[in-house]
Scaffold this motif. Sequence first.
Motif, PDB file in Angstrom:
ATOM      1  N   PHE A 274      47.833  65.392  10.915  1.00  0.00           N
ATOM      2  CA  PHE A 274      47.042  66.565  11.913  1.00  0.00           C
ATOM      3  C   PHE A 274      46.744  67.611  10.868  1.00  0.00           C
ATOM      4  CE2 PHE A 274      50.128  64.983  15.417  1.00  0.00           C
ATOM      5  CZ  PHE A 274      49.238  64.279  15.637  1.00  0.00           C
ATOM      6  N   ARG A 275      47.607  67.690   9.791  1.00  0.00           N
ATOM      7  CA  ARG A 275      47.150  68.827   8.723  1.00  0.00           C
ATOM      8  C   ARG A 275      45.968  68.388   8.204  1.00  0.00           C
ATOM      9  NH1 ARG A 275      51.326  70.096   3.762  1.00  0.00           N
ATOM     10  NH2 ARG A 275      50.675  67.999   3.479  1.00  0.00           N
ATOM     11  N   ASN A 276      45.639  67.203   7.706  1.00  0.00           N
ATOM     12  CA  ASN A 276      44.535  66.674   7.083  1.00  0.00           C
ATOM     13  C   ASN A 276      43.338  66.788   8.049  1.00  0.00           C
ATOM     14  OD1 ASN A 276      45.719  65.796   4.941  1.00  0.00           O
ATOM     15  ND2 ASN A 276      45.632  63.776   5.465  1.00  0.00           N
ATOM     16  N   GLN A 277      43.532  66.691   9.431  1.00  0.00           N
ATOM     17  CA  GLN A 277      42.476  66.896  10.563  1.00  0.00           C
ATOM     18  C   GLN A 277      42.108  68.352  10.368  1.00  0.00           C
ATOM     19  OE1 GLN A 277      43.975  65.572  14.062  1.00  0.00           O
ATOM     20  NE2 GLN A 277      43.503  63.360  13.479  1.00  0.00           N
ATOM     21  N   GLU A 278      42.985  69.101  10.350  1.00  0.00           N
ATOM     22  CA  GLU A 278      42.755  70.428  10.233  1.00  0.00           C
ATOM     23  C   GLU A 278      42.135  70.886   8.936  1.00  0.00           C
ATOM     24  OE1 GLU A 278      43.817  72.416  13.016  1.00  0.00           O
ATOM     25  OE2 GLU A 278      42.939  74.331  11.931  1.00  0.00           O
ATOM     26  N   LEU A 279      42.348  70.482   7.769  1.00  0.00           N
ATOM     27  CA  LEU A 279      41.598  70.795   6.671  1.00  0.00           C
ATOM     28  C   LEU A 279      40.439  70.482   6.972  1.00  0.00           C
ATOM     29  CD1 LEU A 279      44.528  70.259   4.213  1.00  0.00           C
ATOM     30  CD2 LEU A 279      43.606  72.409   4.538  1.00  0.00           C
ATOM     31  N   VAL A 280      39.903  69.090   7.303  1.00  0.00           N
ATOM     32  CA  VAL A 280      38.654  68.620   7.260  1.00  0.00           C
ATOM     33  C   VAL A 280      37.735  69.583   8.104  1.00  0.00           C
ATOM     34  CG1 VAL A 280      37.381  66.746   8.064  1.00  0.00           C
ATOM     35  CG2 VAL A 280      39.554  66.399   6.763  1.00  0.00           C
ATOM     36  N   SER A 281      38.265  69.923   9.253  1.00  0.00           N
ATOM     37  CA  SER A 281      37.606  70.720  10.046  1.00  0.00           C
ATOM     38  C   SER A 281      37.254  72.027   9.462  1.00  0.00           C
ATOM     39  CB  SER A 281      38.025  70.891  11.664  1.00  0.00           C
ATOM     40  OG  SER A 281      39.220  71.866  11.298  1.00  0.00           O
ATOM     41  N   LEU A 282      38.153  72.597   8.731  1.00  0.00           N
ATOM     42  CA  LEU A 282      38.056  73.811   8.240  1.00  0.00           C
ATOM     43  C   LEU A 282      36.813  73.558   7.037  1.00  0.00           C
ATOM     44  CD1 LEU A 282      38.887  76.754   7.535  1.00  0.00           C
ATOM     45  CD2 LEU A 282      40.440  75.987   5.972  1.00  0.00           C
ATOM     46  N   LEU A 445      47.008  75.608   0.428  1.00  0.00           N
ATOM     47  CA  LEU A 445      46.137  75.623   1.346  1.00  0.00           C
ATOM     48  C   LEU A 445      46.824  75.742   2.665  1.00  0.00           C
ATOM     49  CD1 LEU A 445      44.120  72.312   0.350  1.00  0.00           C
ATOM     50  CD2 LEU A 445      43.320  74.656   1.260  1.00  0.00           C
ATOM     51  N   GLY A 446      48.205  75.385   2.989  1.00  0.00           N
ATOM     52  CA  GLY A 446      48.754  75.728   4.110  1.00  0.00           C
ATOM     53  C   GLY A 446      49.077  77.253   4.137  1.00  0.00           C
ATOM     54  N   LYS A 447      49.352  78.104   2.978  1.00  0.00           N
ATOM     55  CA  LYS A 447      49.306  79.548   3.367  1.00  0.00           C
ATOM     56  C   LYS A 447      47.979  80.037   3.758  1.00  0.00           C
ATOM     57  CE  LYS A 447      52.652  80.504  -0.271  1.00  0.00           C
ATOM     58  NZ  LYS A 447      52.633  81.005  -1.970  1.00  0.00           N
ATOM     59  N   LEU A 448      46.995  79.637   3.240  1.00  0.00           N
ATOM     60  CA  LEU A 448      45.553  79.975   3.327  1.00  0.00           C
ATOM     61  C   LEU A 448      45.331  79.729   5.049  1.00  0.00           C
ATOM     62  CD1 LEU A 448      42.667  80.607   1.795  1.00  0.00           C
ATOM     63  CD2 LEU A 448      42.176  78.402   2.472  1.00  0.00           C
ATOM     64  N   ILE A 449      45.540  78.609   5.649  1.00  0.00           N
ATOM     65  CA  ILE A 449      45.140  78.198   6.891  1.00  0.00           C
ATOM     66  C   ILE A 449      46.009  78.999   7.811  1.00  0.00           C
ATOM     67  CG2 ILE A 449      43.896  76.212   6.946  1.00  0.00           C
ATOM     68  CD1 ILE A 449      46.391  74.641   7.507  1.00  0.00           C
TER      69      ILE A 449
END
Lengths: 616, 303
Positions: A274-282, A445-449
């Motif tokens: 799910f984290r990867n999905q989130e990053l991809v959409s970002l 990246l986690g901090k960023l999102i």
Amino acid sequence: MSQQHAAELCALLVNDIYGEVSSKVVSILLQLGRLPIPQICSHIKLGPKIVKQTLVVLIQQHLVTHYTHSENHRDIVYYETNWMQIYELLHAGRIIRAMESRYGNDGALVISNMLQLGHARVSDFLSAYGTSTKNAGQDAEDTTTSVETLKSIITEMVASRFLIQVQEHHMNPPTDTINAMRKSLTAQLRKNFTVETRLVKEVDRQIAIKMAEFADGDTSAHAGMKRKLATSAKGKAKKRAKVSMYDQEVEEEEWEVDEEVVLRVNHEKFLVLFRNQELVSLAEKRLGRTTSLVYRQFLEKLEPKYLRCHVIGDDDEEEDNPKKRIKLSVLELSKTFDFSIELDNSIAAPPKEVSRGRKRSLEDSDDESPKHLNGNAEDEDEDEEEDEWADHEEIDDADPEALKKKKRMAIIKQHLQLLAEDSFKFLKHESTRGMGEWSINYKELGKLIKQLEVEKVVEERFGSMGTRLLRIVKDKGKLDEKQIANIALLKQKEIRATLSGLHEAGHLELQEVPKTATPQVSRMFFLWFYDFERAKNALIGDVYKAMARCIQRTNTERDKRKSLLEKWERTDVQANQEEYLTTGEKRELEIWSTREEKLLAQLMRLDRIVMVMRDF
Amino acid sequence: MATQVPQSTIDTLAASVYEQCLQAPTGFLFSISQLQEMVPGKSNLEVTQHVLNELLRTRSLSAMTQGNQTLFKAAARDYADKVKNMSGDEEILYGYIQEAAREGIWTKTLKAKTNMHTTTMNKALKGLEGKRFVKAIKSVKYPARKIYMLYELTPSIDVTGGPWFTDAELDNEFINELLTAITKFITSKSFPRIVRGSSVASFPPGYTGYPSQNEIYRWVKSSNLTEVDLAEADIRNLLDVLVYDGKIERVVGGTAYRAVRKPESVNGFTESPCGRCPVFSLCREGGPVSASNCVYFEDWLNF
């Protein structure tokens, strides 16, 4: 506060799925911590029989853990809830959807049954599945092949750690596991140490190692599998070729899941997904679609190497060690790169590439864009890499297929460079091996999102002035109102209301610093500052609460239409809806279904925030 | 006494003496004997006395003492011209106001310095204002104070607060307009031109054509956006604000700026009724506000 709302939410979730008694048991355990059965009974005023039955269900679902203590030579079993696991109930839909897109309908079936069962022995699962297809007839395929298909899917899921073996420590609260371990280790190591503090240190160190091992489980490639019988290998290979269009490495053909193993869903792994999905959409929002597709391929390729979102133990050390970083090169990526992604078009299509070329030629005096478009030439150091690559693959440059491949790789590389160059640092450039190697800094990246999520909430609540102020305070540290106003180019009077609003909502903090020994309000500095952890927790708490409200509202809406829904659920009514339902009732049902849908969708969107803020 | 020297002669003499005094470097102090030498028909004490009196009367010279010696200083011609027509009070006030230069002087300070009565002072100040010798200005730091300054001076930045202030008020409209214009400019330079409905593209990695602070400054200067004189530091302030707004970001090692595609603000929390609920903290099951009786939920569900 956040804990209170989380407890409320968990009780509601359990109530929704496992009924009122389970919910009562769970909420009393959440409120009071671990309890033995007699105390649970006395608190919720129910008999031991029903409590025991409930606990069995909850333990089966991994929602409750238990541990046997020996106190005064009597064994007492304590029960404790695992609230994070309860929260995971919300992810069921996402998990099923992810598996469906990866393994098709059968995959969805496997995972949804697994989620329903909590954990199951493979053999039991297979036989149950066989009968269920017979009865329901959901599948056109006959039962025996279904079992085969199913088994191969389970094998793949185990291999990619979507399913893992249940271990004994899954059933115990981690604290007890640690305590028991400490006890045995201390007894074991005592004779080696004379100084108590050193002993404790050594024990702590070993516990940390062991716990990490426990958490990772068996990470070897064939954990929970056994060598497949040679006779059935042939039939399976055929099946596999039909079912799975993903990795078909010959080696894996020889392995299948051990039927004696008990499996459960590995929620941690899904969070990685799910984290990867989130990053991809970002990435898509920031860099456009094609780049995000490349990014997705990159992340998917690395996904097997990440067991969970956060590295257990001291991850600062981990971060600084470049050797430990997980890297991927263009060369490796291009091998499995999905050919359906239209990179060729993106480079051949005039709008994008011409503008690229033109802009470049403005920048560089020696115009390389025409060559670049052919994919023949790169910068000098890239030439070297390409040579290396060409040597490696032994490809003739004249071969049009190879040329095309090369061109494709060059574009992939460009996209990766874009990702790495973006100020969000989607990727981190590591080396030039294999046409360039990149890694992902998930921690940053986690901090960023998370920060982006906070800013979104602030923006929605307080407008753009809110985000401006928040970002100023975050950037500059502690500031008083006047300084903020100066930087923000806003009037002090205007920002005052927003600042206090931000404070009230828990996004900003305020500190008083008295100018004189005797604190007086008039002789005081008021400094605003931003504490990310506090802001984060405040937000998560609020979101939990909002989620609980969503569920409660759904329940209210359902209760309002209780009799109608009961009528609608009757089989005879279901069969003759036109006849038995009046127009008014039908309209009411429609309203109910849209409302339920809306509330559920909202719940899922709130869940996304929690995942971003808490898990990623 | 000897023959009365005619006023006209004294006037001409005074003018010539004053002329000579102005030749000296500004701030030069003349002794009586030096002045006496400037008056033709030397050592005519009487004439000198008249001339000096005349010059003092017209404020062309000002007298001061150093030790026990009386010395004279020549005043600038325009000052002399102005002061000539002022009353005594006005003149005193004018002196202080002039001294304060571009910072201006607060009426209360004026009063303390001059020891005048408020009404007298106000009357004199009004007179000065009427003659356009001084003006009242507003200070950013002390918006409530009445501050006076010479009419021809522009207030200093400390007083006005810089280019962002109009009449000691932060000019939001002006700032916002500039911000929007700059954002547009940077955006136009940040993405490749989109042709024929292609997907949104990016510049290739390593692209350095993003506008720098100086380029933006020159663009603002040349674009006739504003008549206010903006320094590069002011542009920098604006860019900082835009960065804080998340509309642009620093690229190429912080030397250039690029517009950011802002992720649209979709957020499950703030779009749910709870995220914007004013009584969220009071909300609990069984309380006066709860999910089951929530009006916001009802509205939201009906939407």
